[in-house]
Write an enzyme that holds these catalytic residues in place. Structure first.
Site, PDB file in Angstrom:
ATOM      1  N   HIS A   1     -11.169   8.203   8.798  1.00  0.00           N
ATOM      2  CA  HIS A   1     -11.062   9.501   8.078  1.00  0.00           C
ATOM      3  C   HIS A   1     -10.654  10.590   8.698  1.00  0.00           C
ATOM      4  O   HIS A   1     -10.055  11.627   8.014  1.00  0.00           O
ATOM      5  CB  HIS A   1     -12.315   9.789   7.111  1.00  0.00           C
ATOM      6  CG  HIS A   1     -13.194  10.595   8.131  1.00  0.00           C
ATOM      7  ND1 HIS A   1     -14.303  10.235   8.732  1.00  0.00           N
ATOM      8  CD2 HIS A   1     -13.270  11.984   8.413  1.00  0.00           C
ATOM      9  CE1 HIS A   1     -15.033  11.204   9.513  1.00  0.00           C
ATOM     10  NE2 HIS A   1     -14.280  12.220   9.260  1.00  0.00           N
TER      11      HIS A   1
ATOM     12  N   GLU B   1       0.706  -1.286   0.012  1.00  0.00           N
ATOM     13  CA  GLU B   1       0.012  -0.076  -0.053  1.00  0.00           C
ATOM     14  C   GLU B   1       1.003   1.421   0.043  1.00  0.00           C
ATOM     15  O   GLU B   1       0.577   2.326  -0.701  1.00  0.00           O
ATOM     16  CB  GLU B   1      -1.004   0.018   1.029  1.00  0.00           C
ATOM     17  CG  GLU B   1      -2.105  -0.898   1.018  1.00  0.00           C
ATOM     18  CD  GLU B   1      -1.715  -2.393   1.200  1.00  0.00           C
ATOM     19  OE1 GLU B   1      -0.631  -2.621   1.486  1.00  0.00           O
ATOM     20  OE2 GLU B   1      -2.638  -3.448   0.738  1.00  0.00           O
TER      21      GLU B   1
HETATM   22  C1  TPP Z   1      -2.062  -4.598   3.953  1.00  0.00           C
HETATM   23  C2  TPP Z   1      -3.194  -5.561   3.270  1.00  0.00           C
HETATM   24  N1  TPP Z   1      -3.439  -5.146   2.090  1.00  0.00           N
HETATM   25  C3  TPP Z   1      -4.599  -5.738   1.503  1.00  0.00           C
HETATM   26  C4  TPP Z   1      -5.403  -6.513   2.046  1.00  0.00           C
HETATM   27  C5  TPP Z   1      -6.363  -7.155   1.356  1.00  0.00           C
HETATM   28  N2  TPP Z   1      -6.368  -8.672   1.123  1.00  0.00           N
HETATM   29  C6  TPP Z   1      -6.964  -9.589   1.748  1.00  0.00           C
HETATM   30  S1  TPP Z   1      -6.413 -11.075   1.420  1.00  0.00           S
HETATM   31  C7  TPP Z   1      -5.206 -10.578   0.425  1.00  0.00           C
HETATM   32  C8  TPP Z   1      -4.464 -11.407  -0.471  1.00  0.00           C
HETATM   33  C9  TPP Z   1      -3.319 -11.879   0.096  1.00  0.00           C
HETATM   34  O1  TPP Z   1      -2.399 -12.574  -0.643  1.00  0.00           O
HETATM   35  P1  TPP Z   1      -1.322 -13.772   0.074  1.00  0.00           P
HETATM   36  O2  TPP Z   1      -0.705 -12.968   1.111  1.00  0.00           O
HETATM   37  O3  TPP Z   1      -0.828 -14.300  -0.907  1.00  0.00           O
HETATM   38  O4  TPP Z   1      -2.468 -14.849   0.829  1.00  0.00           O
HETATM   39  P2  TPP Z   1      -3.382 -15.662   0.254  1.00  0.00           P
HETATM   40  O5  TPP Z   1      -4.750 -15.083   0.171  1.00  0.00           O
HETATM   41  O6  TPP Z   1      -3.114 -16.253  -1.280  1.00  0.00           O
HETATM   42  O7  TPP Z   1      -3.575 -16.883   1.242  1.00  0.00           O
HETATM   43  C10 TPP Z   1      -5.605  -9.232   0.294  1.00  0.00           C
HETATM   44  C11 TPP Z   1      -4.701  -8.423  -0.710  1.00  0.00           C
HETATM   45  C12 TPP Z   1      -5.035  -6.895   3.493  1.00  0.00           C
HETATM   46  N3  TPP Z   1      -5.782  -7.601   4.041  1.00  0.00           N
HETATM   47  N4  TPP Z   1      -4.081  -6.209   3.920  1.00  0.00           N
END
Ligand code: TPP
Ligand code: TPP
Ligand code: MG
Ligand code: MG
Lengths: 330, 316, 316, 330
Positions: free
Chosen positions: D130, D59
């Site tokens: 916010h 992010e």
């Molecule tokens: C810091 C952050 N950014 C985005 C998200 C939204 N999000 C939830 S699960 C996910 C995918 C995570 O990918 P990975 O670490 O490969 O885990 P997987 O779902 O494949 O087990 C995302 C982007 C989050 N929870 N936290």
């Protein structure tokens, strides 16, 4: 013993470290260097590298490690250097603040984050971002205004079972020396102090502004105005009782802040007064604070940024007080 | 690769500029973060970019970067003093934040690290437009520990951005030596992000230039990002009036003997690229240029309270 | 290294547990993040820790981690439903945040990444006390892009903390495949931080256990952190009711054929470690155990408004 | 055309992307996936991967890249997914907000950050953080309450030369459909709207609470109370004139917020009213907002967290209004 604000902080830590083997200090350059602005001077010499831990320049991890160590029963004190770095650790603050509640009361994260701020002799890194932290559930925010409270509040912060953000105004840091009680004592978190009693108006503030408010209040005597000065000391959770009691008595309030107006914690105080002391209020609550710009660099602009006596004076007029300045002889 | 003599002499001039600049500014402001010992790294990294390229220099050496990128010295120094004649109109510090007028990205708060992503964003913009520009983003060994570096490098790698990451490794961060601040070798981190990384003698300005030229050419050619670690040493204190009681003098003195300017002067003389008389002349012109600009900036009027200009916070 | 048969069978039981658990929970809650295809990686990573060790599991598979670490299944499921009988008293989600009662560090907000440093902090605490405990911190390939990983790994390396980092690389993050999300090979990043890194077949539970055992032993012996990348594949959708129109079925089906549970069953049978009848019995006991716990949790009363318990925000 | 809130956001972006080649979208899963909660549905199909860029899960870098691209003349729109992730990008927000001022007016960072929040059908990620952003100099914060404003404000945000945080309440996202003007139009940033005119009290709010306030206000007629509903629309900088005008007229104000009380932006509104409308005020300004705990998970606790009609009703009584409930027949 006579001590500066910075020395009082070190004394509090040394005391707690002697008493409790779980207390340790971590941060950038807290070791042999003695801490930013000498904020940990002497601790490395007394307690060694196991308990005064120099960390890589990775603020999220520094606070993150403190959170994890705290979960595991330690009482870490992080020196974040500057409150200006708060944006880098907001996530850790949010998580730490949520742990007790979200774990159903099982987890505790008793860490302290020390952070320097404020326009002062150290030119730069002045941002007062503390208001964000007041908006994080589960986190306490503490802002001492003198060496005695620095020692008492830091001692209380170390002993508190919650995450505490402890902000240290650089304008107070090495400038005044004051007699500070020997040995450990606590200034309770969550309790404001009446720094000066008065009847006509309450000046509410924290940190370095307390001194300015007191000096200003002295001068107000000459205007026939008796001003009470309320030193908030804890910015979250607020000592609502003391605030309400004071303003209920005086009927007027001016809040002095070094944070910019929109979104600043001073509004929380103003809103509290507005909703709770409505019938006691003789005039509108005033906020005196910097304009909503980044802290400017040149000393002349810094000066224009931080509220001065003139701004306080017109805020007082804004509360409806009439200042009957007496002849110059006064 | 051999370089034209005027380019080589310009490298000398810029290194010498930095040394003299340090002395003048440090004498005026004890907070000044000097570059002594690191001139070859900084000059080598900042030299030779196009006006349209973007540069996010390390904070230490930022005014040198601005100067190399075309900023006016007097305005720069005025900006370091917070004068309204400076590029930032007194509102911010040109010592850590070079003017965007010359496509420099500096520190817009005290936090080191985030500008790496800003530079990558400029590189993304170049790539979207199909321009053959590059962004160069420089950070210290201390800063290498920040997550910003990781995120900027990984993101630049997957997007194949035209950016060159440079670590100015002077082996210390305030009082923290790389041994206790940095795990592993910084240049090797590049591999883990799928880009090439190399370590270069940061006290040899020609070696630095050689590595930069290759990396920049690759970036311009659409081959994506890379990382260069410049190994040098902070002979200066963290700031000019630093008492430095946290480190021993021997190591510092040993590195003083590897002084990049002295080394490069020897190279210039031994290879008959110039005479010692010419070097003396370059230096004395620099003395004059810098002290003139400094005096002029010093004489510039300070802001008054109204220059705080609250309306200026939003762009119109 | 050969393992006792009961340990090997326990690994089977836990993988099978996970598969059945997925089905039961997924049938109830379409938001559930299933683990299908990754059971060997998760079980291999979470198995065999001491009660006094700390575990920060990946969010996907967190209830499995909690179960392995000793949590009561009924309370866990109740916690996933937000019931006051759950470990979090209905205030938070046990599906992504395991109970600290069993020294699990979960997500205390939606942000993935920060728990890696919390685990490192627990490791620091162990080291300060001279305990021979370890922390295990697990993250996904998507999460590998966060600066948190960099900061936690570098800091753990310089402090030589007893922590094992594990990347559960299932080759996708929501809809973003590693090709466009991750630059380079994740396990190779370890080198750049001065620690060992290795990639392991994440569908082979014994290979995973072997790598974990070594890394954990090294950490307990004071040799510092290391990184293990488990290469597996998310056969499941991102969440249970995911339509998955962002990826093609062929790749998924190909990986389905490498199913870690089927693979491990074959191994058990071929090596005469057990009979297929025994496996069926394990499975049916699991079915009973899980559905009983699920039904009990379902029957637990929901909170009422007063359970919001505002005073509980601060520890006393 | 009848559109949901989410569709209106997409329509605004599509319009701006067609008009201005410098506009592009970036974020996690904004491409083929169609964005979190379908926040970018269809954009990838129309504009392709060059202008709808899937980003790694980083992010700080995502927003950081947007800042750099904005400096270079682009107009990036970041989908941050959730406002809950604001802590991860505070530094980038602070820097972006400072750039114009600190560069002496030379640099501009015209980026938009979209962020979903709020208790709604999508269970989780509800934090309303916010208020922090309202405390960052140079940043604008926008919170539409309906599809038309979503389109008009997002269009305005994309065109604005400053960093804008655009928050999208998930409770509004797919729930209501409304006729929205075709083609590009701007709802001006910095201007609040009177969502319902009234004389006796002003209900001030934003986002999903606007609908609740309007529904509540309708019911208040039965109590003989004529309530004005003020939809803030922009949370920073506040439309001080409209707020002050409304409360000066009604003499009473209740501020409804989904952010917790201490440090929340609602206090800024309350403080403004308290200082500016003092003599017009017939009773204390009231704030209705969640208690200072992390957003709890169970639906029953979520419900207890978000202010309900009962809370609004007692706040109205708190302003000194008397609610003359008529017989049940009403
Ligand atoms: C810091 C952050 N950014 C985005 C998200 C939204 N999000 C939830 S699960 C996910 C995918 C995570 O990918 P990975 O670490 O490969 O885990 P997987 O779902 O494949 O087990 C995302 C982007 C989050 N929870 N936290
Ligand atoms: C994020 C952040 N953390 C801490 C600091 C305080 N600080 C200023 S300079 C410095 C040392 C930086 O070390 P390095 O990157 O090696 O640069 P050098 O000073 O050696 O040139 C630190 C820690 C900062 N400015 N920003
Ligand atoms: Mg360095
Ligand atoms: Mg994944």
């Amino acid at each position: 013993m006579r001590m500066t604000f910075a020395e009082a902080c070190v004394a509090a830590l040394a005391g707690e470290m002697r008493n409790d083997p779980n207390v340790f200090v971590m941060g950038e350059d807290v070791g042999a260097f003695g801490g930013p602005l000498k904020s940990t001077a002497g601790l490395f010499e007394e307690f060694g590298p196991r308990r005064v831990i120099d960390m890589p320049m990775a603020e999220s991890a520094i606070v993150g490690l403190a959170v994890g160590a705290a979960l595991d029963g330690k009482k870490p004190v992080v020196d974040l250097m500057f409150l200006e770095f708060l944006p880098l650790i907001m996530q850790q603050l949010v998580d730490a603040g949520a742990m007790h509640y979200y774990s159903g009361g099982v987890a505790k994260a008793p860490l302290v984050i020390r952070a320097k701020f404020g326009v002062g002799p150290f030119h730069g890194h002045a941002y007062d971002f503390h208001s964000w932290a007041t908006h994080v559930p589960g986190v306490k925010v503490v802002a001492p205004a003198n060496p005695t409270d620095a020692k008492g509040l830091l001692t209380a912060a170390v002993r508190d079972p919650n995450p505490v953000l402890f902000i240290e105004h650089m304008g107070l840091y090495h400038s005044m020396r004051e007699e500070v009680e020997e040995g450990a004592f606590e200034t309770p978190i969550g309790s404001a102090a009446i720094a000066r009693a008065g009847d006509d108006v309450t000046l509410i503030t924290y940190g370095a502004m307390v001194r300015r408010a007191k000096t200003f209040a002295e001068k107000l005597d000459a205007d026939g105005v008796s001003a009470e000065v309320l030193d908030l000391r804890t910015l979250a959770p607020l000592d609502r009782e003391t605030i309400v009691a004071s303003v209920s008595k005086t009927g007027r309030a001016v809040i002095l802040s070094e944070a910019i107006e929109p979104g600043g914690g001073h509004n929380t105080v103003a809103a509290l007064i507005g909703s709770t002391c409505f019938s006691a209020l003789k005039g509108p609550v005033q906020i005196v604070c910097p304009p909503p710009v980044p802290v400017p660099f040149h000393r002349a602009l810094e000066k224009a940024y931080i509220p001065d006596d003139e701004a306080i004076r017109s805020a007082l007029l804004g509360t409806g007080l009439s200042l009957r300045r007496r002849p110059a002889a006064q | 690769m051999t370089r034209a003599n005027d380019e080589v002499l310009e490298l000398y001039r810029l290194m010498s500029f930095s040394r003299i600049f340090d002395r003048v500014i440090g004498g005026h402001d004890g907070h000044w973060h000097g570059l002594e010992g690191e001139e070859a790294a900084a000059v080598g990294a900042y030299f030779g970019l196009r006006a349209t390229d973007v540069l996010a220099p390390h904070y230490r050496g930022s005014p040198l970067a601005s100067y190399i990128k075309g900023a006016d010295l007097r305005r720069l120094i005025a900006g370091m003093m917070g004068k309204p004649t400076g590029y930032n109109k007194g509102k911010h510090r040109n010592d850590v934040c070079g003017p965007w007028d010359f496509r420099l990205i500096g520190l817009y708060s005290g936090s080191l690290g985030p500008p790496l992503s800003y530079a990558a964003g400029a590189a993304l913009s170049m790539k979207l437009d199909g321009r053959d520009n590059v962004a160069v983003a420089v950070f210290g060994d201390g800063t290498s520990s920040r997550g910003d570096v990781h995120e900027a490098m990984n993101t630049s790698s997957v997007l194949k951005l035209p950016i060159v990451f440079v670590c100015q490794n002077n082996q210390i961060a305030i009082s923290t030596p790389t041994q206790t601040g940095v795990g592993g070798e910084i240049y090797r981190r590049a591999e883990g992000f799928g880009m090439t990384g190399r370590a270069v003698d940061g006290n040899d300005v020609l070696a630095v230039r050689g590595a930069m030229d290759e990396a920049i050419a690759a970036a311009r050619a659409g081959k994506g990002p890379s990382l260069i670690e410049l190994r040098t040493f902070r002979v200066a204190g963290h700031f000019y009036s630093d008492t430095e009681d946290y480190r021993d003098r021997e190591t510092v003195d040993a590195w003083r003997r590897k002084d990049p300017i002295a080394q490069f002067s020897r190279y210039l003389l031994e290879n008959d690229i110039c005479t010692s008389q010419e070097l003396v002349e370059i230096d004395s012109r620099l003395e004059a240029e810098i002290s003139e600009a400094f005096q002029a900036a010093l004489a510039d009027p300070p802001p008054d309270g109204r220059d705080i200009d609250v309306e200026a916070v939003y762009a119109k």
